[in-house]
Motif scaffolding. Structure first.
Motif, mmCIF file in Angstrom:
data_model
loop_
_atom_site.group_PDB
_atom_site.id
_atom_site.type_symbol
_atom_site.label_atom_id
_atom_site.label_comp_id
_atom_site.label_asym_id
_atom_site.label_seq_id
_atom_site.Cartn_x
_atom_site.Cartn_y
_atom_site.Cartn_z
ATOM 1 N N SER A 1 0.832 -1.202 0.000
ATOM 2 C CA SER A 1 0.000 0.000 0.000
ATOM 3 C C SER A 1 0.864 1.249 0.000
ATOM 4 O O SER A 1 1.794 1.372 0.804
ATOM 5 C CB SER A 1 -0.914 0.001 1.222
ATOM 6 O OG SER A 1 -1.668 1.193 1.288
ATOM 7 N N VAL B 1 -0.771 4.623 -0.499
ATOM 8 C CA VAL B 1 -1.630 5.644 0.104
ATOM 9 C C VAL B 1 -2.924 4.969 0.550
ATOM 10 O O VAL B 1 -3.460 4.117 -0.162
ATOM 11 C CB VAL B 1 -1.946 6.784 -0.892
ATOM 12 C CG1 VAL B 1 -2.804 7.856 -0.219
ATOM 13 C CG2 VAL B 1 -0.671 7.402 -1.456
ATOM 14 N N TRP C 1 -6.813 5.843 2.590
ATOM 15 C CA TRP C 1 -7.749 6.840 3.102
ATOM 16 C C TRP C 1 -9.042 6.129 3.482
ATOM 17 O O TRP C 1 -9.311 5.016 3.050
ATOM 18 C CB TRP C 1 -8.019 7.931 2.054
ATOM 19 C CG TRP C 1 -8.616 7.394 0.780
ATOM 20 C CD1 TRP C 1 -9.930 7.264 0.459
ATOM 21 C CD2 TRP C 1 -7.883 6.864 -0.348
ATOM 22 N NE1 TRP C 1 -10.087 6.702 -0.784
ATOM 23 C CE2 TRP C 1 -8.841 6.456 -1.311
ATOM 24 C CE3 TRP C 1 -6.527 6.709 -0.632
ATOM 25 C CZ2 TRP C 1 -8.482 5.893 -2.527
ATOM 26 C CZ3 TRP C 1 -6.163 6.150 -1.850
ATOM 27 C CH2 TRP C 1 -7.125 5.755 -2.783
ATOM 28 N N HIS D 1 -7.072 1.263 0.088
ATOM 29 C CA HIS D 1 -5.638 1.273 -0.176
ATOM 30 C C HIS D 1 -5.347 1.416 -1.667
ATOM 31 O O HIS D 1 -5.979 0.758 -2.498
ATOM 32 C CB HIS D 1 -4.995 -0.018 0.346
ATOM 33 C CG HIS D 1 -4.978 -0.108 1.837
ATOM 34 N ND1 HIS D 1 -3.938 0.340 2.614
ATOM 35 C CD2 HIS D 1 -5.915 -0.593 2.710
ATOM 36 C CE1 HIS D 1 -4.205 0.130 3.889
ATOM 37 N NE2 HIS D 1 -5.407 -0.430 3.982
ATOM 38 N N LEU D 2 -4.376 2.254 -1.979
ATOM 39 C CA LEU D 2 -3.843 2.386 -3.332
ATOM 40 C C LEU D 2 -2.463 1.752 -3.333
ATOM 41 O O LEU D 2 -1.532 2.272 -2.710
ATOM 42 C CB LEU D 2 -3.764 3.860 -3.741
ATOM 43 C CG LEU D 2 -3.161 4.172 -5.115
ATOM 44 C CD1 LEU D 2 -4.022 3.572 -6.228
ATOM 45 C CD2 LEU D 2 -3.032 5.683 -5.308
ATOM 46 N N LEU E 1 -0.620 2.516 -8.281
ATOM 47 C CA LEU E 1 -0.212 3.918 -8.309
ATOM 48 C C LEU E 1 0.661 4.193 -9.533
ATOM 49 O O LEU E 1 0.435 5.179 -10.258
ATOM 50 C CB LEU E 1 0.556 4.263 -7.029
ATOM 51 C CG LEU E 1 1.205 5.653 -6.984
ATOM 52 C CD1 LEU E 1 0.141 6.749 -6.973
ATOM 53 C CD2 LEU E 1 2.086 5.788 -5.747
ATOM 54 N N GLU F 1 -1.397 4.173 -12.727
ATOM 55 C CA GLU F 1 -2.238 5.361 -12.892
ATOM 56 C C GLU F 1 -1.393 6.611 -13.166
ATOM 57 O O GLU F 1 -1.821 7.492 -13.923
ATOM 58 C CB GLU F 1 -3.114 5.539 -11.652
ATOM 59 C CG GLU F 1 -4.143 4.422 -11.509
ATOM 60 C CD GLU F 1 -5.175 4.674 -10.427
ATOM 61 O OE1 GLU F 1 -4.958 5.592 -9.593
ATOM 62 O OE2 GLU F 1 -6.201 3.964 -10.416
ATOM 63 N N GLY G 1 -5.038 12.470 -1.067
ATOM 64 C CA GLY G 1 -5.631 11.226 -1.516
ATOM 65 C C GLY G 1 -5.132 10.818 -2.880
ATOM 66 O O GLY G 1 -4.105 11.280 -3.380
ATOM 67 N N ARG G 2 -5.904 9.949 -3.501
ATOM 68 C CA ARG G 2 -5.488 9.321 -4.761
ATOM 69 C C ARG G 2 -5.196 10.339 -5.856
ATOM 70 O O ARG G 2 -4.129 10.303 -6.492
ATOM 71 C CB ARG G 2 -6.609 8.375 -5.212
ATOM 72 C CG ARG G 2 -6.408 7.742 -6.566
ATOM 73 C CD ARG G 2 -7.723 7.117 -7.020
ATOM 74 N NE ARG G 2 -7.623 6.387 -8.282
ATOM 75 C CZ ARG G 2 -8.687 6.083 -9.021
ATOM 76 N NH1 ARG G 2 -9.903 6.432 -8.611
ATOM 77 N NH2 ARG G 2 -8.543 5.425 -10.156
ATOM 78 N N VAL H 1 -1.457 10.934 -7.610
ATOM 79 C CA VAL H 1 -1.246 10.556 -9.004
ATOM 80 C C VAL H 1 -0.921 11.769 -9.868
ATOM 81 O O VAL H 1 0.053 11.773 -10.633
ATOM 82 C CB VAL H 1 -2.491 9.826 -9.546
ATOM 83 C CG1 VAL H 1 -2.404 9.658 -11.062
ATOM 84 C CG2 VAL H 1 -2.656 8.478 -8.864
#
Length: 593
Positions: free
Chosen positions: A57, A59, A61, A70-71, A76, A79, A104-105, A109
């Motif tokens: 993971s 990032v 939130w 989880h990203l 990641l 993206e 956040g995401r 990114v």
């Protein structure tokens, strides 16, 4: 707290300080430890790290159901590559993208993708679009940067602000295009773009010394200035942090943080975590009434080795931990480093934290500062040696500090590879910001803890902008006095501002903590009488006190996203409070001291 209690698993950068003294009293400091900067091409460095992290993971939130989303690093990177390709196809290299995103995401990114595509990134706090009114600060940023594209988080008021400010030629990128009355590009479509070899070619073509980001100053004295920052500046500052406190911070581990990524400190934490393969848990709270409960919830759940906060956040935390043994146990279970920035930490808050740490773990926790500002990218002076004294520490490797005599203190000036090149389209302000030797004038004041031992570090001693004169011509040293008053008025006063330029005497407007007693005003007046007895002269003696009945308003620039108070904005926005404080006879809500 026992001085015999050892620090917990602290690894310190050696103090190897070069000290030079000029004939006019100026002192110059720098570390003899050479700065070791890694790959300044940050998109390439982050991509390389992501490839080694796989499904870990990057990032996390909280989703709508309150559970962590989880990203992963592999997602990641995929993206980032997709967004980079889309920007290459749609935004000319060297033009600007405004990013109005919470942590956040999207922020993670698009930040790296913009750098990779050679697009200048300008992160803007969503509060600029949620303030309502004429949107003067947002219009100012758009006029300065002339963006080609703007991203905004999904919020109806934010969408309306973007449509009001962005010209017809500006592309709108949004998670929810339906919020807009004009065409907007869906973020998911951007993230579904198939990357080509153009992505790697664009990243390899990056000039690390070119402007990569416009970072906004706080705008505490007017409209914000836009600081021109290169990837080389970012990389140098990341290396300074890694060398100074990185082993103790453990950026490759779990992080829990609320500091906004569109500000210097939060952005630095994001870079450090991604460069070192860590996981950053986004804390949706912050040290403000009604929001801090979310931070406490997260701290009860996510134990971390490193905490980064502002002094107000630590002050609210110690109050909470004294009443919550579960929070206290989780908080200290892995902790080995606490960092404060944004303002000077009151010594009494530091001492209460250490007392709890020793009681909970038998160890002190190393507490350091991240002294710096947007113009220096982020913190570049740290306490990287064992001490229980609050201060701003010593210069990180690569930084040169010039201390210019100012009464019995020193004005702090900085020069180094992390310091900005200047302000966007502000040649006069840029020239004013630097002295004739190229040192950035911080406007901050400092003193040595021990004049005979510079290696003991520097202590914050106020800001030139916070010092003002009373009508009799005497100076009020606002920074030092505010810290002393907060200590004297503990534990029931959360914040205060000093009043006011060219008045006959010194007054205080204060905010009460939520659990304050009903007779707080009388209690504060009595505390101030005791405080005054230990002062000399009217410039440090408070004659009137009143309590605010309205909390600080971030939308009116009274409080920054980092939780720091903007004294001048508070007073300018509340003329009624100021006038009742200085009325001929104290009225309701005001006490003479």
């Amino acid at each position: 707290m026992s001085d015999a209690a050892p620090f917990r698993e602290a690894e310190f950068l050696p103090v190897d300080l070069d000290v030079q003294r000029d004939g006019d009293g100026t002192i110059r400091l720098k570390s003899r430890v050479p700065l070791e900067v890694g790959d300044a091409n940050l998109p390439r460095a982050i991509a390389a790290r992501a490839l080694t992290m796989g499904e870990k993971s990057a990032v996390a939130w909280r989703g709508a159901d309150g559970e962590w989303v989880h990203l992963r690093y592999d997602v990641l990177k995929r993206e980032i590559d997709a967004a980079t390709q889309w920007l290459i196809d749609n935004v000319p290299r060297g033009r600007t993208m405004i990013l109005m995103a919470g942590n956040g995401r999207a922020a993670a990114v698009l930040t790296v993708a913009a750098w990779g595509a050679g697009v200048i990134l300008c992160p803007v706090g969503p509060a600029y679009g949620l303030a309502g009114g004429e949107l003067l600060r947002l219009r100012h940023v758009f006029a300065k940067t002339d963006p080609v594209i703007v991203y905004a988080d999904p919020h109806p008021a934010l969408a309306a602000a973007v449509e009001a400010v962005a010209g017809p030629d500006v592309t709108i990128l949004a998670p929810d295009p339906s919020l807009y009355t004009r065409e907007a590009v869906a973020l998911e479509d951007v993230l579904a773009t198939a990357p080509t070899d153009a992505v790697a070619a664009s990243i390899e073509a990056i000039d690390p010394d070119a402007v990569a980001s416009y970072m906004l100053t706080s705008g505490s004295t007017g409209l914000p200035k836009l600081v021109e920052i290169s990837l080389a500046n970012f990389a140098a500052n990341s290396a300074q942090g890694l060398m100074s406190i990185g082993r103790a911070a453990g950026w490759g581990d779990m992080m829990l943080d609320w500091l906004p990524w569109h500000h210097a400190a939060g952005a630095g934490l994001l870079r450090a975590t991604l460069l070192n393969g860590g996981t950053i848990y986004v804390d949706g709270g912050k040290p403000m009434p009604g929001l801090f409960e979310e931070s406490l919830r997260n701290m009860r759940e996510i134990p971390v080795a490193y905490v980064n906060n502002v002094p107000l956040g630590y002050a609210m935390l110690v109050d909470a931990m004294e009443q919550d043994p579960v929070l206290r146990a989780t908080y200290f279970s892995k902790l080995r480093l606490m960092l404060y920035g944004g303002a000077g930490l009151p010594q009494h808050v530091h001492d209460r934290l250490q007392q709890m740490a020793v009681a909970e773990t038998g160890h002190r926790i190393h507490m350091t500062t991240g002294y710096g500002m947007t113009e220096s990218v982020s913190g570049c002076m740290t306490i990287h040696f064992p001490t229980d004294k609050v201060g701003i520490g010593l210069p990180a490797p690569g930084l040169e500090v010039k201390l210019v005599r100012h009464d019995d203190r020193y004005e702090v000036r900085l020069r180094g590879p992390n310091v900005m090149r200047g302000y966007l389209d502000e040649p006069a302000k840029t020239a004013e910001a630097f002295d004739d030797e190229g040192y950035y004038r911080t406007g901050d004041l400092a003193v040595f803890h021990d004049d005979a031992q510079p290696g003991a570090g520097l202590a914050f001693a106020g800001r030139l902008a916070e010092e003002f004169k009373l009508s009799n011509g005497t100076w009020v040293y606002g920074g030092q006095l505010r810290e002393a008053l907060l200590k004297a008025l503990a534990p029931h006063v959360a914040e205060l501002v000093l009043c006011d330029d060219n008045r006959d005497y010194l007054g205080v407007l204060a905010w009460a903590k939520p659990d304050a007693p009903d007779d707080l005003l009388d209690l504060v007046a009595e505390q101030l009488r005791v405080f005054n007895a230990g002062q000399r002269g009217g410039s440090a003696t408070v004659k009137r006190v009143a309590l605010f009945d309205r909390p600080p308003n971030p939308g009116a620039n009274e409080m920054s996203d980092k939780g720091t108070i903007n004294r001048r904005a508070v007073l300018d926005n509340r003329p009624g409070d100021l006038e009742r404080l200085y009325a001929a006879e104290p009225g309701d809500g005001v006490r003479a001291v």
